[in-house]
Design an enzyme around this catalytic site. Structure first.
Site, mmCIF file in Angstrom:
data_model
loop_
_atom_site.group_PDB
_atom_site.id
_atom_site.type_symbol
_atom_site.label_atom_id
_atom_site.label_comp_id
_atom_site.label_asym_id
_atom_site.label_seq_id
_atom_site.Cartn_x
_atom_site.Cartn_y
_atom_site.Cartn_z
ATOM 1 N N SER A 153 30.413 -15.592 -41.179
ATOM 2 C CA SER A 153 30.452 -14.237 -41.755
ATOM 3 C C SER A 153 31.186 -13.265 -40.819
ATOM 4 O O SER A 153 31.893 -12.369 -41.281
ATOM 5 C CB SER A 153 29.045 -13.717 -42.071
ATOM 6 O OG SER A 153 28.346 -13.426 -40.892
ATOM 7 N N ASN A 154 31.036 -13.453 -39.515
ATOM 8 C CA ASN A 154 31.779 -12.588 -38.581
ATOM 9 C C ASN A 154 33.264 -12.913 -38.607
ATOM 10 O O ASN A 154 34.093 -12.022 -38.482
ATOM 11 C CB ASN A 154 31.195 -12.693 -37.174
ATOM 12 C CG ASN A 154 29.895 -11.915 -37.043
ATOM 13 O OD1 ASN A 154 29.883 -10.697 -37.152
ATOM 14 N ND2 ASN A 154 28.790 -12.636 -36.865
ATOM 15 N N ILE A 209 28.866 -23.719 -24.949
ATOM 16 C CA ILE A 209 29.059 -22.840 -23.789
ATOM 17 C C ILE A 209 30.365 -23.233 -23.111
ATOM 18 O O ILE A 209 30.568 -24.390 -22.744
ATOM 19 C CB ILE A 209 27.857 -22.947 -22.829
ATOM 20 C CG1 ILE A 209 26.608 -22.429 -23.548
ATOM 21 C CG2 ILE A 209 28.114 -22.138 -21.552
ATOM 22 C CD1 ILE A 209 25.324 -22.598 -22.773
ATOM 23 N N LEU A 210 31.251 -22.261 -22.969
ATOM 24 C CA LEU A 210 32.561 -22.541 -22.372
ATOM 25 C C LEU A 210 32.447 -22.580 -20.848
ATOM 26 O O LEU A 210 31.644 -21.865 -20.251
ATOM 27 C CB LEU A 210 33.573 -21.479 -22.800
ATOM 28 C CG LEU A 210 33.848 -21.427 -24.312
ATOM 29 C CD1 LEU A 210 34.711 -20.223 -24.666
ATOM 30 C CD2 LEU A 210 34.515 -22.720 -24.795
ATOM 31 N N HIS A 255 26.383 -11.119 -30.126
ATOM 32 C CA HIS A 255 25.060 -11.723 -29.905
ATOM 33 C C HIS A 255 24.011 -10.921 -30.682
ATOM 34 O O HIS A 255 24.027 -9.690 -30.644
ATOM 35 C CB HIS A 255 24.751 -11.711 -28.398
ATOM 36 C CG HIS A 255 23.462 -12.381 -28.072
ATOM 37 N ND1 HIS A 255 23.320 -13.753 -28.067
ATOM 38 C CD2 HIS A 255 22.247 -11.874 -27.767
ATOM 39 C CE1 HIS A 255 22.066 -14.055 -27.764
ATOM 40 N NE2 HIS A 255 21.397 -12.939 -27.572
ATOM 41 N N ASP A 259 25.678 -14.901 -22.172
ATOM 42 C CA ASP A 259 25.307 -13.604 -22.753
ATOM 43 C C ASP A 259 25.106 -12.507 -21.702
ATOM 44 O O ASP A 259 24.237 -11.632 -21.857
ATOM 45 C CB ASP A 259 24.030 -13.741 -23.621
ATOM 46 C CG ASP A 259 24.216 -14.739 -24.756
ATOM 47 O OD1 ASP A 259 25.351 -14.872 -25.248
ATOM 48 O OD2 ASP A 259 23.226 -15.395 -25.136
ATOM 49 N N GLU A 315 26.137 -6.630 -37.653
ATOM 50 C CA GLU A 315 27.094 -7.385 -36.818
ATOM 51 C C GLU A 315 28.484 -7.375 -37.437
ATOM 52 O O GLU A 315 29.488 -7.156 -36.773
ATOM 53 C CB GLU A 315 26.661 -8.859 -36.715
ATOM 54 C CG GLU A 315 25.464 -9.119 -35.850
ATOM 55 C CD GLU A 315 25.212 -10.616 -35.714
ATOM 56 O OE1 GLU A 315 26.164 -11.406 -35.608
ATOM 57 O OE2 GLU A 315 24.029 -11.011 -35.722
HETATM 58 C C1 GRF Z 1 25.511 -14.361 -35.574
HETATM 59 O O1 GRF Z 1 24.202 -13.925 -35.739
HETATM 60 C C2 GRF Z 1 26.005 -14.126 -34.170
HETATM 61 O O2 GRF Z 1 25.475 -12.968 -33.593
HETATM 62 C C3 GRF Z 1 25.489 -15.334 -33.441
HETATM 63 O O3 GRF Z 1 25.644 -16.398 -34.361
HETATM 64 C C4 GRF Z 1 25.608 -15.881 -35.695
HETATM 65 C C5 GRF Z 1 26.879 -16.313 -36.362
HETATM 66 O O4 GRF Z 1 26.929 -15.959 -37.716
HETATM 67 N N1 GRF Z 1 26.183 -15.526 -32.193
HETATM 68 P P1 GRF Z 1 28.243 -16.160 -38.572
HETATM 69 O O5 GRF Z 1 28.650 -17.621 -38.441
HETATM 70 O O6 GRF Z 1 29.306 -15.254 -38.021
HETATM 71 O O7 GRF Z 1 27.875 -15.802 -39.978
#
Ligand code: GRF
Length: 194
Positions: free
Chosen positions: A21-22, A97-98, A114, A150, A179
């Protein structure tokens, strides 16, 4: 800091492991006239990530990287990033984790989102931990990626009220919406400063 020359857009890669979704919201942002990025590449460690389907639909180049051997996976990633002239990386639900090596090659050019108000609740299960501690607020944070999980400098943060009726699931859902708005804003903010 990333250097932008004139109106030039910076080549960006998004790393995902799942839903995406992001990724979608970064894609939308990349299509705006004022956007500072050219979303050139999506990298996933999972071939069945929902976000990969979305990227394919939008004709964004996708690469699946098997992380069984982390060293060789990262070697491949570095080559791909260089071949595609990628100068900026957004982690968006990327569950690996990179290493210090990769992060060092893209210093201050990798950011992450995050689902907590960092420095609170680094790592996993952020929503249930916030509820368990009776916190009044949780939220989300966009931050620079360093070798410590983080822990990099915060770019932007947004609070979300925790309701008495909230479960980890309902809170996660509300925070995710926030987010999706915050991530493009944070990208635009840091890339506008130059
Ligand atoms: C989000 O809640 C982000 O903060 C976390 O993993 C989730 C990813 O969601 N790191 P999406 O795949 O972007 O929907």
């Amino acid at each position: 800091m990333v250097k932008l020359i004139g109106e030039e857009k910076i080549n960006c890669a998004v790393f995902i492991s799942g839903r995406g979704s992001n990724l979608k919201s970064i894609f939308k942002y990349s299509k705006q006239k004022y956007s500072k990025i050219n979303l050139k590449l999506v990298i996933s460690n999972k071939s069945n990530a929902k976000g990969i389907k979305f990227a394919n639909k939008k004709k964004i180049k996708t690469i699946i990287i098997d992380f069984k051997n982390k060293k060789s996976a990262e070697r491949k990633i570095i080559n791909i990033l260089e071949e595609n002239y990628i100068k900026f990386i957004c982690l968006a639900g990327f569950m690996k984790i990179l290493s210090k090596n990769l992060i060092g090659k893209f210093k201050n050019k990798i950011i992450n989102i995050h689902p907590s108000l960092l420095p609170k609740y680094k790592g996993l299960n952020t929503h249930s931990r916030a509820i368990k501690n009776n916190d009044k607020y949780s939220g989300c944070t966009v931050h620079y990626v360093t070798e410590n999980l983080d822990s990099g400098k915060v770019i932007m943060q947004k609070k979300v009220k925790i309701l008495k009726s909230d479960s980890a699931k309902s809170l996660a859902k509300r925070i995710l919406k926030v987010e999706n708005k915050l991530y493009p804003k944070a990208i635009n903010l840091i890339l506008s400063k130059i």
